[in-house]
Design a protein around this motif. Structure first.
Motif, PDB file in Angstrom:
ATOM      1  N   CYS A   1       3.960  14.990   5.077  1.00  0.00           N
ATOM      2  CA  CYS A   1       3.781  13.631   5.606  1.00  0.00           C
ATOM      3  C   CYS A   1       3.949  13.606   7.120  1.00  0.00           C
ATOM      4  O   CYS A   1       3.228  12.881   7.821  1.00  0.00           O
ATOM      5  CB  CYS A   1       4.760  12.669   4.938  1.00  0.00           C
ATOM      6  SG  CYS A   1       4.401  12.335   3.197  1.00  0.00           S
TER       7      CYS A   1
ATOM      8  N   SER B   1       0.987   9.224  -0.725  1.00  0.00           N
ATOM      9  CA  SER B   1       0.042   8.123  -0.560  1.00  0.00           C
ATOM     10  C   SER B   1      -0.486   8.018   0.868  1.00  0.00           C
ATOM     11  O   SER B   1      -1.634   7.604   1.076  1.00  0.00           O
ATOM     12  CB  SER B   1       0.698   6.804  -0.966  1.00  0.00           C
ATOM     13  OG  SER B   1       1.859   6.546  -0.184  1.00  0.00           O
TER      14      SER B   1
ATOM     15  N   ALA C   1      -3.336  10.419   0.681  1.00  0.00           N
ATOM     16  CA  ALA C   1      -4.318  10.052  -0.340  1.00  0.00           C
ATOM     17  C   ALA C   1      -5.103   8.811   0.056  1.00  0.00           C
ATOM     18  O   ALA C   1      -6.288   8.672  -0.298  1.00  0.00           O
ATOM     19  CB  ALA C   1      -3.615   9.837  -1.676  1.00  0.00           C
ATOM     20  N   ASP C   2      -4.482   7.909   0.800  1.00  0.00           N
ATOM     21  CA  ASP C   2      -5.129   6.653   1.178  1.00  0.00           C
ATOM     22  C   ASP C   2      -5.829   6.724   2.523  1.00  0.00           C
ATOM     23  O   ASP C   2      -6.434   5.733   2.954  1.00  0.00           O
ATOM     24  CB  ASP C   2      -4.092   5.525   1.210  1.00  0.00           C
ATOM     25  CG  ASP C   2      -3.473   5.252  -0.150  1.00  0.00           C
ATOM     26  OD1 ASP C   2      -4.097   5.629  -1.169  1.00  0.00           O
ATOM     27  OD2 ASP C   2      -2.367   4.676  -0.204  1.00  0.00           O
TER      28      ASP C   2
END
Length: 247
Positions: free
Chosen positions: A14, A43, A46-47
């Motif tokens: 991240c 996320s 992924a987003d």
């Protein structure tokens, strides 16, 4: 970027993504998920529409994961990052600008160790700053056990050049040395005395694993000889070409 989405490294992944988000030029990334559940991709990645996830159905290792990800690269230039490291905000821009203005095949910058206390320590690699002709980088590798001349994550290179060089070689480790050998032997490039990569030091590094030393010696010897023979083949080609021109 290749990753096995190990829990102890997800926060680092991240942070790497956050450092990508701070870059000052447009980019896109391919995240090769090496045999892990792609549903575990954080996320934040992924987003992000700039990140494309390549889910490999079984673990194939870092070299193969990077090569399969290279199939998905759509940009003119490519760089690699490990899932636990970071990029300075100008990492891509400074190398990209130099590639565009010089027309070279690759541009590298310095790497710095990122220590657990947050401080950094620049690694001054054996290859000196400046322009290097094809095959010359290997000459700064004194022996298989000596410091490598350049690290793969220091490079930004033409994507087609990396493909022509064969990507990352079929070794269980030190496969990145083969990529550096190939890229720097096929094309001229330049090393900038500017830090473009932070190499994180932490307890879960692959280089600290219990089996790391098992193949390190043989892998380094293979990579060293690979660079040696590539340079020799290039020298022979130049000799033959020169002789033909004089005939």
């Amino acid at each position: 970027m290749a990753t096995q989405l190990r829990p102890e490294r997800l926060d680092y992944l991240c942070e790497l993504h956050h450092s990508l988000a701070q870059q000052t030029i447009p980019w896109e990334a391919v995240l090769a998920v090496d045999g892990a559940d792609p549903g575990c991709v954080p996320s934040a990645l992924a987003d992000d529409p700039r990140v494309r996830v390549l889910a490999l159905p079984r673990a194939v290792g870092a070299a193969a994961a990077r090569n399969l990800a290279l199939n998905q690269v759509r940009t003119k230039f490519v760089a690699y990052a490990d899932d636990d490291d970071l990029l300075p905000a100008d990492s891509l821009a400074v190398r990209h600008r130099h590639l565009i203005t010089t027309g070279l095949g690759w541009v590298a910058g310095w790497s710095a160790d990122l220590l657990p206390d947050g401080t950094t320590r620049t690694w001054v690699c054996p290859t000196p700053p400046g322009r290097h002709e094809p095959g010359d980088v290997w000459t700064y590798w004194a022996s298989p056990t000596a410091e490598i001349p350049l690290g793969q994550t220091m490079l930004l290179a033409h994507t087609e050049l990396v493909r022509a060089a064969g990507g990352h070689g079929g070794l269980p480790q030190a496969e990145d040395f083969l990529m550096v050998n190939g890229v720097t032997t096929l094309a001229a490039g330049e090393l900038l005395p500017h830090v473009v990569y932070f190499y994180r030091k932490h307890p879960h590094q692959m280089t600290r694993g219990p089996q790391f030393d098992t193949f390190e010696g043989p892998a380094r010897e293979f990579a060293f000889r690979h660079g040696q023979r590539l340079r020799a083949a290039l020298a022979e080609r130049r000799r033959v070409t020169s002789a033909a021109a004089r005939a």
